[in-house]
Write a protein that holds these residues in place. Structure first.
Motif, PDB file in Angstrom:
ATOM      1  N   ASN A 102       0.819  -1.210   0.000  1.00 25.78           N
ATOM      2  CA  ASN A 102       0.000   0.000   0.000  1.00 25.78           C
ATOM      3  C   ASN A 102       0.855   1.264   0.000  1.00 25.78           C
ATOM      4  OD1 ASN A 102      -2.425  -1.415  -0.018  1.00 25.78           O
ATOM      5  ND2 ASN A 102      -2.582  -1.472   2.209  1.00 25.78           N
ATOM      6  N   GLU A 103       1.964   1.247   0.718  1.00 25.84           N
ATOM      7  CA  GLU A 103       2.861   2.394   0.738  1.00 25.84           C
ATOM      8  C   GLU A 103       3.495   2.629  -0.626  1.00 25.84           C
ATOM      9  OE1 GLU A 103       4.041   4.652   3.540  1.00 25.84           O
ATOM     10  OE2 GLU A 103       1.930   4.091   3.703  1.00 25.84           O
ATOM     11  N   LEU A 115       0.938   4.015  -3.025  1.00 29.45           N
ATOM     12  CA  LEU A 115       0.695   5.430  -2.770  1.00 29.45           C
ATOM     13  C   LEU A 115       1.799   6.284  -3.400  1.00 29.45           C
ATOM     14  CD1 LEU A 115      -0.737   7.798  -1.415  1.00 29.45           C
ATOM     15  CD2 LEU A 115       0.528   7.262   0.686  1.00 29.45           C
TER      16      LEU A 115
END
Length: 221
Positions: free
Chosen positions: A72-73, A76
């Motif tokens: 997810n990081e 992003l």
């Protein structure tokens, strides 16, 4: 930024494999402008997976969550980079189920990954990466950036193997070979799998993981 630059950017951030696919025909109507998908693959720790015997371990649960967070990081950061270059992008969270659609996310990571040619879907309904087998976690970014897409994988390479079928403690795996377009329920019982985890593994991650079918699959060992 081009496709090569994008792959190098994500690999420097800790992604094991990146693939691109054309998802114009399968993307939800509200995201119809996003014709391409970026598939992110992170290989799980073989040492942690190999420690799974007849139930998940606390270490596996922690690793599972950490890798999802990492995906997810990276998604992003990649989304921000794409937008800074003038492109649209939607990161699809790793391992998220919609509140009104049990056991399904906003867009299937496995669909994007198979269309990108990174592997197939196994009898267990897990994504089977060509090199790492099911020992992976996936992420997906939908984008309107034109990308050089891979050759889709449209059928299973599991053959007659039924190790995951025989190993599943929930008896949730049906034993069918996947072909493109097959519904997940034809491969395995998601509700039965979830119920077994909640009933038997509450002491590990409150019954949210298992991992036995990942451990026993011979691909990627």
């Amino acid at each position: 930024m081009n496709g090569h630059d994008l792959k190098e950017f994500m690999k420097e951030l800790g992604i094991s494999h990146v693939g691109f696919s054309d998802v114009e025909k399968v993307v939800p109507s509200n995201w119809s402008r996003y014709h391409y998908a970026i598939s992110l693959v992170v290989q799980l720790s073989n040492g942690i997976i190999d420690d799974i015997i007849d139930e998940p371990t606390d270490t596996y649960f922690s690793h599972y969550r950490s890798v999802n967070y990492h995906l997810n990081e990276v998604m992003l950061k990649t989304t921000i980079a794409l937008q800074n270059c003038g492109f649209g992008a939607i990161p699809i969270p790793a391992s998220q189920s919609l509140h009104n659609k049990s056991y399904y996310g906003a867009f299937p990571h496995k669909t994007a990954a198979t269309l990108a040619g990174l592997g197939w879907i196994g009898k267990s309904a897990l994504f089977i990466h060509h090199q790492y087998g099911p020992r992976v976690r996936l992420g997906t970014i939908l984008t309107d950036m034109e990308l050089p897409v891979g050759t889709p994988v449209t059928e299973s390479s599991c053959g007659n193997c039924k190790i995951c079928v025989n190993s599943c403690p929930a008896m949730a795996i049906q034993g069918q070979n996947w072909i493109q377009g097959m519904e997940r329920k034809e491969l395995y019982d998601a509700h039965g799998c979830s119920t077994h985890m909640k009933e038997h593994y509450q002491h590990i991650g409150r019954g949210s993981v298992c991992g036995i079918c990942i451990k026993t699959c011979p691909v990627g060992r």
